[in-house]
Design a protein around this motif. Structure first.
Motif, PDB file in Angstrom:
ATOM      1  N   PRO A 129       1.001  -1.228   0.249  1.00  0.00           N
ATOM      2  CA  PRO A 129      -0.041   0.009  -0.007  1.00  0.00           C
ATOM      3  C   PRO A 129       0.779   1.349  -0.084  1.00  0.00           C
ATOM      4  O   PRO A 129       2.070   1.222   0.437  1.00  0.00           O
ATOM      5  N   PRO A 130       0.406   2.167  -0.503  1.00  0.00           N
ATOM      6  CA  PRO A 130       0.949   3.570  -0.487  1.00  0.00           C
ATOM      7  C   PRO A 130       1.266   3.985   1.066  1.00  0.00           C
ATOM      8  O   PRO A 130       0.468   3.643   1.742  1.00  0.00           O
ATOM      9  N   PRO A 131       2.236   5.035   1.141  1.00  0.00           N
ATOM     10  CA  PRO A 131       2.510   5.237   2.537  1.00  0.00           C
ATOM     11  C   PRO A 131       1.340   5.935   3.405  1.00  0.00           C
ATOM     12  O   PRO A 131       1.100   5.567   4.599  1.00  0.00           O
ATOM     13  N   GLU A 132       0.386   6.620   2.590  1.00  0.00           N
ATOM     14  CA  GLU A 132      -0.655   7.179   3.420  1.00  0.00           C
ATOM     15  C   GLU A 132      -1.791   5.945   3.590  1.00  0.00           C
ATOM     16  O   GLU A 132      -2.794   6.292   4.439  1.00  0.00           O
ATOM     17  N   CYS A 133      -1.658   4.801   3.316  1.00  0.00           N
ATOM     18  CA  CYS A 133      -2.528   3.847   3.503  1.00  0.00           C
ATOM     19  C   CYS A 133      -1.695   2.682   4.284  1.00  0.00           C
ATOM     20  O   CYS A 133      -2.335   1.475   4.547  1.00  0.00           O
ATOM     21  N   SER A 134      -0.667   3.062   4.998  1.00  0.00           N
ATOM     22  CA  SER A 134       0.075   1.912   5.848  1.00  0.00           C
ATOM     23  C   SER A 134      -0.758   1.726   7.111  1.00  0.00           C
ATOM     24  O   SER A 134      -1.639   2.462   7.530  1.00  0.00           O
TER      25      SER A 134
ATOM     26  N   VAL B 142     -10.994  -1.552   7.881  1.00  0.00           N
ATOM     27  CA  VAL B 142      -9.556  -0.994   8.364  1.00  0.00           C
ATOM     28  C   VAL B 142      -8.620  -2.111   7.987  1.00  0.00           C
ATOM     29  O   VAL B 142      -7.584  -1.951   7.322  1.00  0.00           O
ATOM     30  N   TRP B 143      -9.070  -3.476   8.391  1.00  0.00           N
ATOM     31  CA  TRP B 143      -7.832  -4.518   8.061  1.00  0.00           C
ATOM     32  C   TRP B 143      -7.484  -4.809   6.466  1.00  0.00           C
ATOM     33  O   TRP B 143      -6.560  -4.844   6.211  1.00  0.00           O
ATOM     34  N   MET B 144      -8.685  -4.764   5.574  1.00  0.00           N
ATOM     35  CA  MET B 144      -8.541  -5.075   4.187  1.00  0.00           C
ATOM     36  C   MET B 144      -7.716  -3.875   3.571  1.00  0.00           C
ATOM     37  O   MET B 144      -7.179  -4.237   2.799  1.00  0.00           O
ATOM     38  N   THR B 145      -7.825  -2.655   4.147  1.00  0.00           N
ATOM     39  CA  THR B 145      -7.267  -1.525   3.346  1.00  0.00           C
ATOM     40  C   THR B 145      -5.780  -1.207   3.861  1.00  0.00           C
ATOM     41  O   THR B 145      -5.161  -0.638   3.580  1.00  0.00           O
ATOM     42  N   SER B 146      -5.430  -2.061   5.059  1.00  0.00           N
ATOM     43  CA  SER B 146      -4.174  -1.908   5.687  1.00  0.00           C
ATOM     44  C   SER B 146      -3.122  -2.859   5.168  1.00  0.00           C
ATOM     45  O   SER B 146      -1.894  -2.866   5.629  1.00  0.00           O
ATOM     46  N   THR B 147      -3.714  -3.932   4.696  1.00  0.00           N
ATOM     47  CA  THR B 147      -2.746  -5.173   4.383  1.00  0.00           C
ATOM     48  C   THR B 147      -2.644  -5.249   2.584  1.00  0.00           C
ATOM     49  O   THR B 147      -3.563  -4.711   1.914  1.00  0.00           O
TER      50      THR B 147
END
Length: 284
Positions: A45-50, A279-284
């Motif tokens: 993920p891009p830095p803002e999606c870490s 949150v989990w799905m967009t963070s991994t």
């Protein structure tokens, strides 16, 4: 995300050259072969999606859209098929989760469970001794809502869905050691076979299959907990229900007031499950 690069001065030969990563598709290897570069597969993920992506800045991609579509599709199916025989086994398994939540609270507070039963009329009973009644009584409705939330959250990841399915299988097997009635036996054996079959098919045939099943379990169990609270504790008061038991324990809490509090918590847990899954799905 687009990245603009500049060629070092020594390599420009007097010309200003830029190129974009999105247009870089192939590169030649030293051995003469070519390697395809897929910029979307397994890309971090891009830095803002870490992680953790609490603000959901990167929602929603294809994976999240599929998740939301399935979730709302399951909700619609539950709504239109609620009184059909197709959902009868799922209603009974939700009752099992309700009773197992009572049993779990009893074990945690030092009590002893002797019987776990589920009846064909969508009722159930857990017989126990000892433990903290103030925690055991509300654990049925609220535990059902909690486990619905847990299934939804863990459905977003392959390993997590395997863990939740394994816990479900473990609970079904454990229930067989506490004097189950015939309905409980058939229910445990049937859902053990179904869940184990989906685990095998997920590993050998089709990858997201177990995640789809886990999400369905979570959506249905959560929906059942909310409906059960509304039907048993708010629209009417059933003597012998958990709300009546709470009223006997705390006389100032009327059964309908208890039901309303349970409903607020159950709805909140379902919303929290949806949020944490995203949150989990967009963070991994």
């Amino acid at each position: 995300m687009y990245q603009i690069r500049q060629i070092p001065h020594s390599a420009r030969h007097g010309r200003y050259i830029t190129y974009n990563n999105m247009f870089l598709r192939r590169r030649h290897l030293q051995n003469g072969f070519q390697e395809n570069l897929d910029l979307f597969d397994d890309a971090p993920p891009p830095p803002e999606c870490s992680n953790p992506n609490w603000s959901l800045d990167c929602c929603c991609g294809d994976e999240e859209i599929i998740f939301l579509s399935l979730m709302f599709g399951y909700l619609l199916a539950n709504f239109f098929l609620w009184n059909s025989l197709l959902l009868k086994p799922m209603k009974l398994i939700a009752v099992f989760v309700h009773e197992m939540s009572h049993a779990t609270a009893c074990w945690i507070t030092g009590g002893k469970v002797s019987v776990i039963e589920v009846y064909h009329n969508e009722g159930g009973v857990t017989k126990y001794q000892g433990g903290k009644r103030c925690l055991i009584i509300p654990a049925g409705y609220l535990g059902c809502a909690f486990w619905g939330m847990v299934f939804v959250v863990l459905s977003g990841d392959r390993t997590a869905s395997l863990i939740s399915a394994s816990l479900f299988l473990f609970a079904l097997v454990v229930s067989l050691f506490f004097s189950p009635n015939r309905t409980m036996v058939f229910l445990s054996v049937g859902f053990c076979a179904l869940t184990a079959g989906f685990i095998l098919m997920d590993r050998l045939v089709f990858h997201p299959l177990l995640q789809y099943l886990t999400l369905f379990y979570g959506v249905f169990i959560g929906s059942f907990s909310v409906y059960d609270i509304y039907d048993d504790l708010i629209t009417r008061t059933v003597e012998g229900s958990d709300a009546h038991a709470c009223h006997q324990l705390i006389p100032c809490c009327l059964p309908r007031c208890v039901g309303l509090q349970f409903a607020v918590v159950a709805l909140g847990l379902q919303g929290l499950g949806l949020y944490l899954a995203l949150v989990w799905m967009t963070s991994t």
